[in-house]
Motif scaffolding. Structure first.
Motif, mmCIF file in Angstrom:
data_model
loop_
_atom_site.group_PDB
_atom_site.id
_atom_site.type_symbol
_atom_site.label_atom_id
_atom_site.label_comp_id
_atom_site.label_asym_id
_atom_site.label_seq_id
_atom_site.Cartn_x
_atom_site.Cartn_y
_atom_site.Cartn_z
ATOM 1 N N ALA A 152 -0.211 20.702 55.473
ATOM 2 C CA ALA A 152 -1.553 20.922 55.038
ATOM 3 C C ALA A 152 -2.670 21.688 55.552
ATOM 4 C CB ALA A 152 -1.845 20.057 54.121
ATOM 5 N N PHE A 153 -2.971 21.352 57.125
ATOM 6 C CA PHE A 153 -3.268 22.075 58.140
ATOM 7 C C PHE A 153 -3.742 23.368 57.640
ATOM 8 C CE2 PHE A 153 -5.517 23.561 61.728
ATOM 9 C CZ PHE A 153 -6.430 22.841 61.827
ATOM 10 N N ALA A 154 -2.273 23.539 58.447
ATOM 11 C CA ALA A 154 -2.151 25.166 58.147
ATOM 12 C C ALA A 154 -2.688 26.095 56.626
ATOM 13 C CB ALA A 154 -0.642 25.727 58.255
ATOM 14 N N LEU A 155 -2.066 25.696 55.831
ATOM 15 C CA LEU A 155 -2.215 25.834 54.354
ATOM 16 C C LEU A 155 -4.370 26.335 54.114
ATOM 17 C CD1 LEU A 155 -1.007 27.901 51.869
ATOM 18 C CD2 LEU A 155 -0.708 25.574 51.148
ATOM 19 N N GLN A 156 -4.899 25.131 54.153
ATOM 20 C CA GLN A 156 -6.335 25.059 53.600
ATOM 21 C C GLN A 156 -6.625 25.652 55.053
ATOM 22 O OE1 GLN A 156 -9.234 24.052 55.947
ATOM 23 N NE2 GLN A 156 -7.936 23.060 57.406
ATOM 24 N N LEU A 157 -6.338 26.311 56.202
ATOM 25 C CA LEU A 157 -7.256 27.634 56.585
ATOM 26 C C LEU A 157 -6.703 29.082 56.538
ATOM 27 C CD1 LEU A 157 -8.261 27.808 59.328
ATOM 28 C CD2 LEU A 157 -6.013 28.579 60.529
ATOM 29 N N LEU A 158 -5.489 29.289 56.191
ATOM 30 C CA LEU A 158 -5.124 29.594 55.434
ATOM 31 C C LEU A 158 -5.759 30.395 54.595
ATOM 32 C CD1 LEU A 158 -3.760 32.563 54.502
ATOM 33 C CD2 LEU A 158 -1.912 31.092 53.903
ATOM 34 N N ALA A 159 -6.292 29.593 53.396
ATOM 35 C CA ALA A 159 -7.159 29.626 52.453
ATOM 36 C C ALA A 159 -8.579 29.446 53.219
ATOM 37 C CB ALA A 159 -7.109 28.260 51.267
ATOM 38 N N ARG A 160 -9.592 29.347 53.293
ATOM 39 C CA ARG A 160 -10.461 29.408 53.786
ATOM 40 C C ARG A 160 -10.507 31.100 54.313
ATOM 41 N NH1 ARG A 160 -12.803 25.086 52.896
ATOM 42 N NH2 ARG A 160 -11.140 22.655 52.659
ATOM 43 N N LEU A 161 -9.619 31.394 55.369
ATOM 44 C CA LEU A 161 -9.535 32.478 55.949
ATOM 45 C C LEU A 161 -9.389 33.538 54.962
ATOM 46 C CD1 LEU A 161 -7.621 31.798 59.212
ATOM 47 C CD2 LEU A 161 -10.051 31.900 59.065
ATOM 48 N N TYR A 162 -8.776 33.123 54.107
ATOM 49 C CA TYR A 162 -8.612 34.021 52.834
ATOM 50 C C TYR A 162 -9.976 34.212 52.672
ATOM 51 C CZ TYR A 162 -7.227 35.633 48.280
ATOM 52 O OH TYR A 162 -7.012 36.384 46.961
ATOM 53 N N GLY A 163 -10.936 33.302 52.224
ATOM 54 C CA GLY A 163 -12.427 33.572 51.266
ATOM 55 C C GLY A 163 -12.559 32.339 50.634
ATOM 56 N N THR A 164 -11.477 31.363 50.187
ATOM 57 C CA THR A 164 -11.803 30.352 48.688
ATOM 58 C C THR A 164 -11.882 29.291 49.816
ATOM 59 O OG1 THR A 164 -11.486 29.957 46.637
ATOM 60 C CG2 THR A 164 -9.561 30.011 48.539
ATOM 61 N N ASN A 165 -12.881 27.728 49.719
ATOM 62 C CA ASN A 165 -12.759 27.077 49.291
ATOM 63 C C ASN A 165 -12.679 26.143 47.723
ATOM 64 O OD1 ASN A 165 -14.244 26.655 52.459
ATOM 65 N ND2 ASN A 165 -15.930 26.733 51.157
ATOM 66 N N HIS A 166 -11.701 26.911 46.923
ATOM 67 C CA HIS A 166 -11.694 25.569 45.993
ATOM 68 C C HIS A 166 -10.114 25.511 46.405
ATOM 69 C CE1 HIS A 166 -14.241 28.064 44.237
ATOM 70 N NE2 HIS A 166 -14.114 29.294 43.740
ATOM 71 N N ILE A 167 -9.498 24.203 47.559
ATOM 72 C CA ILE A 167 -8.575 23.862 47.417
ATOM 73 C C ILE A 167 -9.334 22.279 47.911
ATOM 74 C CG2 ILE A 167 -7.746 23.199 49.934
ATOM 75 C CD1 ILE A 167 -9.648 25.802 51.370
ATOM 76 N N ASN A 168 -7.899 21.646 46.564
ATOM 77 C CA ASN A 168 -8.564 20.699 46.356
ATOM 78 C C ASN A 168 -6.954 20.174 46.187
ATOM 79 O OD1 ASN A 168 -7.637 20.460 43.907
ATOM 80 N ND2 ASN A 168 -9.413 21.934 43.855
ATOM 81 N N ASN A 169 -6.413 18.369 46.450
ATOM 82 C CA ASN A 169 -5.004 18.070 46.222
ATOM 83 C C ASN A 169 -5.805 16.931 45.339
ATOM 84 O OD1 ASN A 169 -6.166 14.966 47.580
ATOM 85 N ND2 ASN A 169 -6.670 16.255 48.825
ATOM 86 N N CYS A 170 -4.164 16.209 45.317
ATOM 87 C CA CYS A 170 -3.723 15.293 43.427
ATOM 88 C C CYS A 170 -4.729 14.524 43.885
ATOM 89 C CB CYS A 170 -2.817 14.665 43.640
ATOM 90 S SG CYS A 170 -1.574 14.341 45.433
ATOM 91 N N SER A 171 -5.623 13.966 44.607
ATOM 92 C CA SER A 171 -6.564 12.374 45.226
ATOM 93 C C SER A 171 -7.192 12.914 44.048
ATOM 94 C CB SER A 171 -7.171 12.411 46.228
ATOM 95 O OG SER A 171 -6.211 11.725 47.214
ATOM 96 N N TYR A 172 -7.999 13.960 43.261
ATOM 97 C CA TYR A 172 -9.000 13.740 41.999
ATOM 98 C C TYR A 172 -8.249 13.914 41.500
ATOM 99 C CZ TYR A 172 -12.048 16.537 45.018
ATOM 100 O OH TYR A 172 -13.197 17.285 45.550
ATOM 101 N N TYR A 173 -6.598 13.295 41.110
ATOM 102 C CA TYR A 173 -6.731 12.998 39.411
ATOM 103 C C TYR A 173 -5.749 11.112 40.246
ATOM 104 C CZ TYR A 173 -6.545 17.855 37.728
ATOM 105 O OH TYR A 173 -7.012 18.673 37.819
#
Length: 722
Positions: A152-173
């Motif tokens: 989880a840490f590695a993939l959220q870091l990849l997403a932010r370095l890629y350039g997006t903060n559209h990062i969410n998990n199933c807690s929203y459901y």
């Protein structure tokens, strides 16, 4: 009426053991890996059959079911070449689960009708090429809670370095409302109690939850608490068999007795009537002055405003809205008033509402009225589902990082990350529907099944041009809404990892899983895939993702930037598991702006006339995974049913097994069989995820969680040929 656990549970264990092999099952259960099922949790360095207290033998059906998913044989490559995707999509959830493990990457070009096996190298190249062609802000990343903290840490870091903060998990459901409500009232967004606190309580509320099906080990503790004289108060619109009597296979007394009583008091409000019931209890406590005035004065703010709002409520309205009589409310309040150490627990029966955050603030207020937060044996416990969903959120797999985490991460990176606000899960789906999302990266989970409004979900997913999934097994998310280009990576399960991983329980306890079982040696781990994607997508001069192939390095990053996880930095050497610092409230010290806990009052919800519907999971189900079609505890043999109170069946002129239709403004379910059930009259139950086609996309304004549990529906007779 059936009981929970007992011989059914033993037969189920024997069935799974026979199906996959007793030795394979025992090796998996007994390994030093965290339980793969709910976040109540066992395993880690104490061994797979121990909890964090390491005091007793622990095993439950949910854990065994989760293991069976991973121990199944692999799906033959030829299957995908022969079977069109549309045909696989017609299979039930159980039938897809029964296909077995995914053991080779799959690829589907846009418009193709079949998946084709490809190599990991080709799959990684295709993902990198696709993400390289789109604007990062037109992508979103979604994770379930079955992965590790490291992934989880590695993939959220990849997403932010890629350039997006559209990062969410199933807690929203599921439990996002818990986090938002607790944070607002107490300054912490997770459990305020430890596992050991449950043994100190003299009263435990189980509100809006069915742990007999979803957290069986918790029910074992409730049985033991009843023997000590603890009051177990269950608040649930449906009378669940396993919360009346339960026979735990690891509790010999309950097995010999053919089941022991769980609830000392069982109260059935209307669906959505919880806020009114909480307010009514508070009104009794205030009127009787059975409050902890010293605690309120010294450690809280907002009480006078809260008291004024509660006092102004009308008793007739509270009784009508809650569905609970004045006499029952008085008994509830008196029982609570006699308690010296009370723990409130709850699950999605409170959070799956448009006023979900308000429900959590209401339960927090009840605790604050009597000083039941900030001391051992008392407090608040959200009963979270997936085994590491809390850890996924702790790792920053969220649209917005905590200020401390963001500052620490940017300091260690040496540069600033994108500041564009990230979208929550439903907002990402709406953006996809509106043609504003070009890519979805999914770390486990079943986004298809998690969403309300099936027709909308299908169209939204189809409008995403590229999708990539990391998964151990297939589900409907890989078959529905996949008209575009798709890559699916098979990954190692937790107990198959070549390097140790960590997970966080609902008690904020971090475990270390050893991995080590070699079922499919050709599979890559989630971290390995994320690392290799990062090497292609992110300029190595900006960040070198090859360093994150080492889980030890990943844990050192986490220890540096995530508050309370400093212990991960040394866990490879000392093997010392730990409780995340700063979350447990054994003293009345609150990390709020005022340093005090806050009383909040929310307006009570109003509902239009008609039946209120809830979607529920079965005993043979964990989250969206269906292991068998029958629901033993509710004595149902199929899933296309609607459960109604016998008085409602008679009032409608219906009989058992007659076919009816349910309709909302969102969709219809046709030809459901009527089944009598002990649910509060005026309320209905239908199984999830089948019921998603009825659920509107209306969300709680603060948590952004859809209201799965209190939907007004219209009932009609089905045509004779249905």
């Amino acid at each position: 009426m059936a009981i929970g656990g007992g011989l059914h549970a033993l037969r189920s264990v024997m069935h799974y053991a026979w199906q996959i092999g007793p030795f394979k099952l025992w090796r998996s259960l007994n390994s030093k890996n965290a339980c793969k099922a709910c976040a109540f949790g066992t395993g880690g360095q104490n061994g797979g059959l121990k909890n964090e207290a390491a005091r007793s033998f622990e095993v439950c059906n949910k854990n065994i079911q989760a293991h069976t998913s991973d121990i199944r044989p692999g799906i033959a490559a030829q299957y995908f070449l022969q079977m069109p995707i549309r045909e696989i999509a017609r299979l039930s959830g159980k039938q897809i689960e029964d296909l077995g493990r995914l053991t080779l990457p799959l690829y589907k070009p846009a418009g193709a009708q079949h998946y084709s096996p490809i190599s990991y190298d080709d799959a990684i190249n295709k993902v990198a090429a696709a993400l390289g062609k789109i604007a990062p802000e037109r992508s979103f990343f979604y994770a379930s809670g079955r992965s590790s903290n490291e992934a989880a840490f590695a993939l959220q870091l990849l997403a932010r370095l890629y350039g997006t903060n559209h990062i969410n998990n199933c807690s929203y459901y599921c439990h996002q409302a818990s986090g938002v409500g607790l944070k607002a009232c107490l300054g912490t967004s997770t459990s305020t109690v430890t596992f050991d606190d449950l043994a100190l309580a003299d009263c435990i509320f189980v509100w809006g939850a069915n742990p007999a099906s979803n957290h069986p080990r918790f029910v074992k503790l409730l049985l033991q608490a009843r023997r000590r004289g603890v009051q177990i108060i269950v608040v649930n619109p449906a009378q669940e068999a396993g919360m009346l009597r339960f026979a735990s296979p690891s509790d010999w007394r309950s097995m010999l007795a053919g089941g022991s009583e769980v609830a000392s008091l069982y109260v059935q409000p209307h669906l959505g009537g919880d806020a009114a019931l909480m307010a009514a209890m508070a009104k009794v406590l205030i009127e009787q002055n059975t409050l902890d005035q010293t605690f309120i004065a010294q450690h809280t703010d907002g009480f006078e405003e809260y008291k004024s709002a509660i006092s102004a409520l009308n008793w007739d309205d509270l009784i009508a809205q809650s569905g609970v009589t004045r006499a029952q409310i008085q008994i509830l309040a008196d029982t609570y008033a006699r308690s010296e150490r009370c723990i409130f627990t709850w699950s999605m029966g409170l959070t799956h509402h448009k006023q979900g955050v308000g429900n959590i603030e209401g339960i927090a207020a009840l605790a604050l009225l009597r000083g039941q937060i900030g001391k051992p044996g008392a407090g608040l416990l959200p009963l979270r589902g997936h085994s590491n969903i809390q850890g996924t959120g702790s790792m920053g797999f969220t649209p917005q990082l905590q200020a401390h985490t963001l500052a620490a991460l940017e300091q260690h990176l040496g540069f600033s990350l994108t500041q564009t606000p990230g979208l929550d899960s439903m907002a990402c789906m709406q953006a996809a529907f509106d043609g504003q999302m070009d890519a979805l990266i999914g770390l486990g989970g079943n986004l298809w099944a998690a969403n309300p409004d099936t027709a909308f979900t299908r169209e939204a997913l189809n409008r995403i041009g590229f999708k990539c999934f990391l998964t151990t097994t297939l589900n409907h998310s890989h078959m529905e809404g996949v008209e575009g280009e798709v890559v699916i990576f098979p990954v190692r399960a937790r107990d198959e990892e070549a390097q140790a991983t960590s997970q966080e329980s609902m008690f904020n306890f971090v475990r270390l899983s050893d991995g080590g079982i070699k079922r499919f040696p050709q599979l890559l781990s989630e971290v390995e895939i994320v690392s290799r994607l990062g090497q292609q997508i992110i300029n190595p001069q900006r960040f070198d993702f090859t360093t994150l192939k080492s889980h030890t390095t990943l844990r050192q990053w986490i220890a540096r930037v995530i508050p309370g996880f400093e212990g991960l930095g040394e866990i490879d050497k000392n093997k010392e598991e730990f409780t995340v610092a700063g979350r447990i409230l054994h003293s009345p010290e609150f990390k709020t702006p005022t340093g005090k806990a806050h009383f909040a009052f929310c307006e009570l919800p109003r509902y239009a006339p008609g039946y209120r519907l809830t979607s529920v999971r079965s005993e043979g189900q964990f989250n969206s995974i269906i292991y068998h079609e029958q629901d033993a505890y509710r004595e149902q043999t199929e899933r296309w049913v609607v459960m109604m109170h016998p008085d409602d069946i008679a009032c409608e002129g219906l009989i058992e097994n007659q076919r009816i239709n349910l309709t909302t403004t969102t969709g219809s379910m046709l030809g459901l069989k009527v089944k009598p059930y002990a649910i509060r009259p005026g309320n209905l139950m239908v199984y999830y995820p089948e019921a998603n086609q009825l659920i509107p996309r209306n969300v709680d304004a603060r948590s952004k969680t859809p209201g799965f549990k209190s939907v007004v529906v219209q009932l009609s007779r089905a045509a004779e040929h249905s």
